[in-house]
Design an enzyme around this catalytic site. Structure first.
Site, PDB file in Angstrom:
ATOM      1  N   HIS A  46       7.378   6.266  -5.463  1.00 27.83           N
ATOM      2  CA  HIS A  46       7.349   5.402  -4.276  1.00 27.83           C
ATOM      3  C   HIS A  46       8.768   4.946  -3.961  1.00 27.83           C
ATOM      4  O   HIS A  46       9.622   4.844  -4.855  1.00 27.83           O
ATOM      5  CB  HIS A  46       6.483   4.175  -4.534  1.00 27.83           C
ATOM      6  CG  HIS A  46       5.026   4.467  -4.640  1.00 27.83           C
ATOM      7  ND1 HIS A  46       4.075   3.497  -4.455  1.00 27.83           N
ATOM      8  CD2 HIS A  46       4.349   5.619  -4.909  1.00 27.83           C
ATOM      9  CE1 HIS A  46       2.879   4.029  -4.606  1.00 27.83           C
ATOM     10  NE2 HIS A  46       3.018   5.314  -4.888  1.00 27.83           N
ATOM     11  N   GLU A  48       9.942   2.038  -3.349  1.00 31.60           N
ATOM     12  CA  GLU A  48      10.343   0.838  -4.098  1.00 31.60           C
ATOM     13  C   GLU A  48      10.764   1.186  -5.518  1.00 31.60           C
ATOM     14  O   GLU A  48      11.746   0.652  -6.034  1.00 31.60           O
ATOM     15  CB  GLU A  48       9.187  -0.172  -4.162  1.00 31.60           C
ATOM     16  CG  GLU A  48       8.673  -0.610  -2.815  1.00 31.60           C
ATOM     17  CD  GLU A  48       7.473   0.187  -2.334  1.00 31.60           C
ATOM     18  OE1 GLU A  48       6.584  -0.430  -1.716  1.00 31.60           O
ATOM     19  OE2 GLU A  48       7.421   1.412  -2.568  1.00 31.60           O
ATOM     20  N   CYS A  76       2.402  -1.729  -3.113  1.00 29.10           N
ATOM     21  CA  CYS A  76       1.145  -1.467  -3.800  1.00 29.10           C
ATOM     22  C   CYS A  76       1.148  -2.224  -5.131  1.00 29.10           C
ATOM     23  O   CYS A  76       2.176  -2.778  -5.537  1.00 29.10           O
ATOM     24  CB  CYS A  76       0.982   0.033  -4.032  1.00 29.10           C
ATOM     25  SG  CYS A  76       2.058   0.686  -5.340  1.00 29.10           S
ATOM     26  N   CYS A  79       3.995  -1.027  -7.573  1.00 29.52           N
ATOM     27  CA  CYS A  79       5.336  -1.457  -7.195  1.00 29.52           C
ATOM     28  C   CYS A  79       5.501  -2.964  -7.349  1.00 29.52           C
ATOM     29  O   CYS A  79       6.550  -3.434  -7.803  1.00 29.52           O
ATOM     30  CB  CYS A  79       5.654  -1.002  -5.772  1.00 29.52           C
ATOM     31  SG  CYS A  79       5.777   0.799  -5.620  1.00 29.52           S
TER      32      CYS A  79
END
Length: 143
Positions: A46, A48, A76, A79
């Site tokens: 991801h 992040e 999410c 993260c």
């Protein structure tokens, strides 16, 4: 946040879900990333996570106590958990994620009782621009 949007646009050109993130310390970018799940075949790739890893490598420390992370989408649970683990100072995010959001849309990981750290959060920054990129991506996928 404009730099995070630029990261998201890079993801879009590669056929990735257009989410971008930028880690900043004292007005200096120390980490940046965009979603790379498809390219890397990695469910943890991801935006992040990539930006947090780069920031930690830059600082030579996993503690990001003075770092602000700008992200185009509400994080999410994975993260958000990484942000808590990193002792991130501040998160600024754009569009809400009504399916996986962990800052109140689905769950509230960042402000949950019991953790020994709290991340200061500012939400909705450039939300329309962030959401527009996501809408464009998913419209293209349906075509």
């Amino acid at each position: 946040m404009q730099l995070a949007l630029a990261q998201a646009r890079q993801a879009l050109t590669l056929g990735e879900v257009p989410i971008g993130a930028v880690a900043v310390l004292h007005d200096q970018v120390i980490g940046a990333g965009f979603n790379r799940k498809e390219q890397s075949h990695d469910p943890t790739a991801h935006a992040e996570m990539i930006a947090l890893r780069q920031a930690a490598n830059f600082l030579g420390d996993w503690r990001l106590k003075r770092v602000t992370l700008y992200c185009t989408l509400e994080p999410c649970p994975m993260c958000a958990g990484a942000m808590l683990q990193a002792r991130l100072k501040r998160l600024v995010w754009g569009a809400p994620d009504l399916r996986f959001g962990a800052d109140g849309s689905v769950v509230d990981v960042l402000q949950a009782d019991g953790f020994n750290h709290r991340v200061t959060v500012m939400s909705g920054v450039l939300a329309d621009e962030s959401a527009e990129l996501l809408q464009k991506f998913f419209q293209q996928q349906r075509s």
